[in-house]
Design an enzyme around this catalytic site. Sequence first.
Site, mmCIF file in Angstrom:
data_model
loop_
_atom_site.group_PDB
_atom_site.id
_atom_site.type_symbol
_atom_site.label_atom_id
_atom_site.label_comp_id
_atom_site.label_asym_id
_atom_site.label_seq_id
_atom_site.Cartn_x
_atom_site.Cartn_y
_atom_site.Cartn_z
ATOM 1 N N ASN A 101 -24.474 7.001 -34.857
ATOM 2 C CA ASN A 101 -25.755 7.466 -34.328
ATOM 3 C C ASN A 101 -25.468 8.747 -33.572
ATOM 4 O O ASN A 101 -24.549 8.784 -32.761
ATOM 5 C CB ASN A 101 -26.330 6.393 -33.394
ATOM 6 C CG ASN A 101 -27.561 6.880 -32.647
ATOM 7 O OD1 ASN A 101 -28.241 7.798 -33.089
ATOM 8 N ND2 ASN A 101 -27.848 6.258 -31.513
ATOM 9 N N GLY A 102 -26.239 9.797 -33.821
ATOM 10 C CA GLY A 102 -26.020 11.057 -33.111
ATOM 11 C C GLY A 102 -25.745 12.186 -34.083
ATOM 12 O O GLY A 102 -26.033 12.071 -35.278
ATOM 13 N N GLU A 484 -52.719 12.921 -24.732
ATOM 14 C CA GLU A 484 -52.110 11.654 -25.153
ATOM 15 C C GLU A 484 -52.909 11.025 -26.305
ATOM 16 O O GLU A 484 -52.335 10.515 -27.269
ATOM 17 C CB GLU A 484 -52.013 10.717 -23.939
ATOM 18 C CG GLU A 484 -51.471 9.329 -24.208
ATOM 19 C CD GLU A 484 -50.063 9.295 -24.789
ATOM 20 O OE1 GLU A 484 -49.407 10.336 -24.870
ATOM 21 O OE2 GLU A 484 -49.650 8.200 -25.210
ATOM 22 N N HIS A 507 -62.789 29.538 -24.391
ATOM 23 C CA HIS A 507 -61.818 30.619 -24.581
ATOM 24 C C HIS A 507 -61.209 30.594 -25.978
ATOM 25 O O HIS A 507 -60.187 31.237 -26.214
ATOM 26 C CB HIS A 507 -60.727 30.528 -23.509
ATOM 27 C CG HIS A 507 -61.260 30.661 -22.116
ATOM 28 N ND1 HIS A 507 -61.788 31.836 -21.635
ATOM 29 C CD2 HIS A 507 -61.400 29.747 -21.120
ATOM 30 C CE1 HIS A 507 -62.207 31.659 -20.390
ATOM 31 N NE2 HIS A 507 -62.000 30.384 -20.055
#
Length: 614
Positions: A101-102, A484, A507
């Site tokens: 993992n990584g 969110e 805007h």
Amino acid sequence: MCGIVGYVGGRPALDVVIEGLARLEYRGYDSAGIAVLAEGGLATAKRAGKLVNLRGALEDEPLPAGTLGMGHTRWATHGAPNDRNAHPHVDCTGSVAVIHNGIIENFAALRGELEEAGHKLGSDTDTEAVAHLLEDELKAGGGLAAAMRRVCRRLEGAFTLVAVHTGDPDLVVGARRNSPLVVGVGDGENFLASDVAAFIAHTRDAIELGQDQIVELRPGGVTVTGFDGRPAEVKEYHVDWDVSAAEKDGHDYFMLKEIAEQPRAVADTLLGRIGADGRLTLDEMRISDQELREVDKIIIVACGTSFHAGLIAKYAIEHWAGLPCEVELASEFRYRDAILSPTTLVIAISQSGETMDALMAVRHAREQKAKLLGICNVNGSTLPRECDGVLYTHAGPEIAVASTKAFLTQLVAVYLIALYIAQVRGTKWGDEVFAMVQLLERMPEKVEKVLETMEPVRELARSLAGERCVLFLGRHVGFPVALEGALKLKELAYMHAEGFAAGELKHGPIALIEQGLPVVVIVPPRARDVLHDKIVSNIQEIRARGARTIVIAEEGDRSVEPYADTLIGVPAVPTLLQPLVTTVPLQVFACELATAKGHDVDQPRNLAKSVTVE
Ligand code: F6R
């Protein structure tokens, strides 16, 4: 990102590992694979796609039985998500297998070197280089752990590695740098995993591994050393939730279960933090009151949903604690010249405690001598260890990739911190803090009430499943809630969704409004009259241009009725606490809409829980 399981003991390793992978699939689901050491040697199986594909392959072609094994569920970084690139990877002799993992950053150089030396590499991954490096190092002697140590010293980047070797059929070796790996200690059996969920059905005794450590797992014991070979000190802990917490409990999806758990989660975050005299006690924070009095600036760093919690924290901290507060995406923070000093408090918010961007931001702040406080959900993760203090959110395991209960509990944690700082610094009177704490204590019941009234939201969501775009508008703390809501919809329903500060509409974004476009508007409480009235005007502006308005407002707010095509009522609460009740309908909305489109809401495409790469 990527789930890793290792096992050695007396049971069939295949069953233990597959069961562990099923609990870790939330970490990545591009492919899955397994290796078992059996009498006949090393046997592996791997398949692109979700774990179900590997299970199918194992039914067609079972692996020989063995009591040592390891498995992997992948979130692809190097190499397409196909069978070839699925883990485990083996060396040229077929006697060493590795899962990872990584990201190994210097893999291209290592790979070149290996190919030049005659190794045959069969995948496009960075991981495979490790299997071949181990093959060479094993020839140098000392066994698998010593070989792993020497290999790790050559690797750059972030990695958790687990390896097995036919030459030592009782041994699983793990290595950890910057990626999660925990040990489960059993009776005559031991486990390794990215997350305790993988072994919680077998043991709740765990060991937290530190940076640059190697663990050797045998049926009778666990040995931990540093990459330098010296014995390492480890932290043992007991996992305080059981297997039912990692199961769906009758819900179709973990996400539904986690949404439903929110009243309990919010209550748990408050538990034990309010003294009999009404004063807040955040003992585990490990930052002294004197140090808090000296703080002159707060910077919050976080990613994704946790970043949205940070945006809301800013309003609470500035209002209650009277301190200037900046909020920064963790991935951006270290690339600007932020002004930090020993009197700056950096608060890092991370559900997993493993998000690499958040960890790198914390390290950057540490170099500049700032005080560091983590808000984290996962006990035993990296972030709390890298901070001076931590406030755990106690949400329980969050398995669905989209964050829900973690967000609400992060909000409670930031409210507690803001009020605590106000209490310590005297920016609010004790009775003012107490009054707000009492309101906070009523929030589980308010969230419960929202959950009880969600059927119309579900209906609405189903009716909008054919839409291409939804906009979300809010002001003040309603703005991060809008962000969110949009994030949830994007990640689950794969729809274009944007959150805007309602005042910014004029805007530019108002040009997006067209006939029938669904726009969700979060209305502040009536008590905030200026804010409230301004957003009511915004609703009228978009409705006049054809938008279909979906308005979330406090119950009994009649002023919005004429302009709302759909009105969703939430309990009346103070403005700063309103995100706790307004976010819930947006979670339910996104979940239902995505389900109506036929998506797996627990495992949205291209995503993974716990983003352990930068
Ligand atoms: C979205 C989501 C992500 C995470 C983000 C940070 O639903 O879950 O945006 O919030 O990857 O993760 P943590 O909080 O673990 O650092």
